[in-house]
Design a protein around this motif. Structure first.
Motif, PDB file in Angstrom:
ATOM      1  N   TYR A 289     -54.417 -50.052  18.094  1.00 13.04           N
ATOM      2  CA  TYR A 289     -52.903 -49.193  16.721  1.00 13.04           C
ATOM      3  C   TYR A 289     -52.319 -48.055  17.365  1.00 13.04           C
ATOM      4  CZ  TYR A 289     -53.421 -53.450  14.256  1.00 13.04           C
ATOM      5  OH  TYR A 289     -53.898 -54.622  14.104  1.00 13.04           O
ATOM      6  N   GLU A 349     -54.496 -57.665  18.406  1.00 20.05           N
ATOM      7  CA  GLU A 349     -54.043 -57.358  17.380  1.00 20.05           C
ATOM      8  C   GLU A 349     -53.194 -56.130  17.661  1.00 20.05           C
ATOM      9  OE1 GLU A 349     -55.969 -56.106  13.957  1.00 20.05           O
ATOM     10  OE2 GLU A 349     -57.092 -57.703  13.682  1.00 20.05           O
ATOM     11  N   TRP A 396     -49.558 -58.164  15.301  1.00 24.02           N
ATOM     12  CA  TRP A 396     -50.449 -58.162  14.019  1.00 24.02           C
ATOM     13  C   TRP A 396     -49.009 -57.129  12.435  1.00 24.02           C
ATOM     14  CZ3 TRP A 396     -54.742 -59.479  11.079  1.00 24.02           C
ATOM     15  CH2 TRP A 396     -54.915 -58.750   9.705  1.00 24.02           C
ATOM     16  N   TRP A 404     -56.656 -53.820   2.936  1.00 18.56           N
ATOM     17  CA  TRP A 404     -57.777 -53.092   2.405  1.00 18.56           C
ATOM     18  C   TRP A 404     -57.583 -51.871   1.648  1.00 18.56           C
ATOM     19  CZ3 TRP A 404     -60.439 -57.400   3.858  1.00 18.56           C
ATOM     20  CH2 TRP A 404     -60.176 -58.111   5.224  1.00 18.56           C
TER      21      TRP A 404
HETATM   22  C1  GCO Z   1     -57.897 -54.155  11.487  1.00 16.38           C
HETATM   23  C2  GCO Z   1     -57.912 -55.331  10.857  1.00 16.38           C
HETATM   24  C3  GCO Z   1     -57.099 -55.739  10.206  1.00 16.38           C
HETATM   25  C4  GCO Z   1     -56.229 -54.429   9.374  1.00 16.38           C
HETATM   26  C5  GCO Z   1     -55.147 -54.314  10.733  1.00 16.38           C
HETATM   27  C6  GCO Z   1     -54.007 -52.997   9.926  1.00 16.38           C
HETATM   28  O1  GCO Z   1     -57.259 -54.295  13.122  1.00 16.38           O
HETATM   29  O2  GCO Z   1     -58.351 -53.259  11.471  1.00 16.38           O
HETATM   30  O3  GCO Z   1     -58.558 -56.429  11.743  1.00 16.38           O
HETATM   31  O4  GCO Z   1     -57.209 -56.722   8.998  1.00 16.38           O
HETATM   32  O5  GCO Z   1     -55.111 -54.901   8.340  1.00 16.38           O
HETATM   33  O6  GCO Z   1     -55.202 -53.460  11.453  1.00 16.38           O
HETATM   34  O7  GCO Z   1     -54.275 -51.506   9.768  1.00 16.38           O
END
Ligand code: GCO
Length: 440
Positions: A289, A349, A396, A404
């Motif tokens: 991310y 993701e 994602w 969360w």
């Molecule tokens: C993560 C989780 C996801 C999150 C996404 C956005 O990577 O933290 O796998 O459940 O929702 O990344 O933060």
């Protein structure tokens, strides 16, 4: 905007997780998870939001699968909720839970999409947490029993397998700083939870293989850790954080060893488990991310490092800096560090959140997300051109979902969800991703 070209057999997908989209938390014989407990605890979730409905995927999955089919994705990464299968985390499986995932996985297959199943996306059965959760080695054995049930039931239909999603986030956010369930604040005393999740990973790989499952990998959260300044002290702090956030998971899984600087924090006898953890993998899944931050020496006791925000980059509404080149750097680092121990990579993701709204014209216009995805795919293509063997990319997320402890405000989906009506509205990024996936 010219999109990079990927190989014709490159695997395009979308990712979700059970607790974030299913809802129906008291239906189908499902038992309570630590996230049910956490969301019911005052002050833990933004605006006190709950996930008992979420996107109601439990009832609306046919519509969601139709959206995936419209995208043309080759795979759908979903998670199975352990508490639906074993409400108390042990013992005979719940037939209604198995039955739900039979229907869901069959419908994904009938749509011509390959199911990619994560066995665990943080929704530990509460009864397992009550007996120690990931602080207890026994949980790894409970997890292996669960994995055997799932492998025996679904190995004939599931095409990619991921035992655990992001053990680092569970260890750090769930047990280290308490921002996520189960909400413990153990700081470095949380490190045994990493080892027990790694052991659970290895035992689950063995159980899945015994059930005839193939194409087994990971979905580990990784990002480069940079020194705040190029000084020996800051570089040492960055190395320590890289060990804690990246190598604590990748090294045992890929090398069968742990970083030296963490040995003192691992459970006694950890070395005996390393051969079990280092099961051969068919792919290494990376969730990326943003950079975790920049490192400075810490106050010492208890933390030898301090992680500061990365500055100078555009931000998402989830307060994440947008740094595509960090994905390229991360993959090249892994390529150099793990070399022939690194299986082919799947980006399991990647995505971003913005405060998307349905416009007067009925559309959801999200140019920032298109820019984000495009720039990260350019960085991914550059890593591939430099020799990194990447086989697929899962955005994602398919749809907006429960983020969360931040609740529903951060919207990560290619599809907008109206949480009042549960109406799905494909965003502009959905149509952009569809063209990319279909190479149109
Ligand atoms: C993560 C989780 C996801 C999150 C996404 C956005 O990577 O933290 O796998 O459940 O929702 O990344 O933060």
């Amino acid at each position: 905007m010219q999109n990079p070209i990927f190989p014709p057999d490159f695997l395009w997908g979308v990712s979700t997780s059970a607790f974030q989209i299913e809802g129906a938390t008291s239906e189908g014989g499902r038992g309570p998870s630590i996230w049910d407990t956490f969301t019911a605890t005052e002050g833990k979730i933004a605006r006190g939001e709950q996930a008992n409905v979420a996107a109601d995927h439990y009832h609306r999955y046919p519509e969601d699968i139709a959206l995936m089919a419209e995208l043309g994705v080759g795979a759908y990464r979903m998670s199975i909720a352990w508490p639906r299968i074993q409400p108390d985390g042990k013992g005979a499986p719940n037939p209604e839970g198995l039955g739900f995932y039979d229907k869901l996985i069959d419908a994904v297959c009938e749509a011509g999409i390959a199911p990619a199943v994560t066995l665990y996306h943080w929704d530990t059965p509460q009864a397992v947490e009550d007996e120690g959760g990931w602080l207890s080695r026994a949980t790894a054995e409970r997890f292996a029993e669960y994995a055997q049930i799932i492998g025996d039931r679904f190995a004939d239909r599931v095409k990619l397998w991921i035992p655990l999603n992001e053990p680092m986030v569970m260890s750090i956010f769930g047990y280290g700083i308490g921002e996520y369930a189960p909400g413990k604040v153990l700081l470095l005393d949380a490190i045994p939870t990493a080892h027990h999740q790694n052991l659970a990973h290895g035992l689950a790989v063995q159980a899945l293989r015994a059930a005839g499952a193939t194409n087994i990998g990971t979905a580990n959260n990784h990002s480069p850790i940079w020194p705040a300044d190029d000084t020996p002290e800051d570089n040492a702090a960055a190395e320590w954080l890289d060990a804690l956030l990246n190598r604590l998971y990748a090294d045992p899984m890929l090398l069968g060893s742990y970083p030296e600087q963490l040995h003192a924090h691992l459970p006694a006898g950890f070395a005996d488990d390393l051969p079990t953890i280092a099961q051969p993998l068919d792919f290494y899944g990376v969730n990326y991310y943003e950079p975790q931050g920049v490192a400075k020496p810490g106050p010492g006791n208890p933390l030898p490092f301090e992680l500061r925000d990365v500055e100078g980059y555009p931000m998402t509404t989830n307060d994440s800096p947008i740094v595509p080149h960090a994905l390229r750097e991360l993959l090249l680092d892994f390529h150099r560090r793990y070399r022939d121990q690194l299986p082919p990579i799947q980006i399991t993701e990647n995505g971003c959140s913005f405060a998307d709204e349905v416009a007067e014209d009925g559309g959801v216009h999200d140019p920032e997300r298109i820019d984000f995805l495009h720039s990260h795919l350019v960085a991914l293509r550059e890593a591939m051109d430099a020799g990194v063997d990447v086989r697929g990319y899962f955005c994602w997320s398919l749809m907006d979902n429960f983020e969360w402890s931040k609740g529903y405000a951060p919207r990560f989906g290619l599809v907008h969800v109206d949480y009042e009506t549960l109406r799905r509205t494909p965003k502009d990024s959905f149509h952009w991703y569809r063209k990319l996936v279909r190479n149109e």
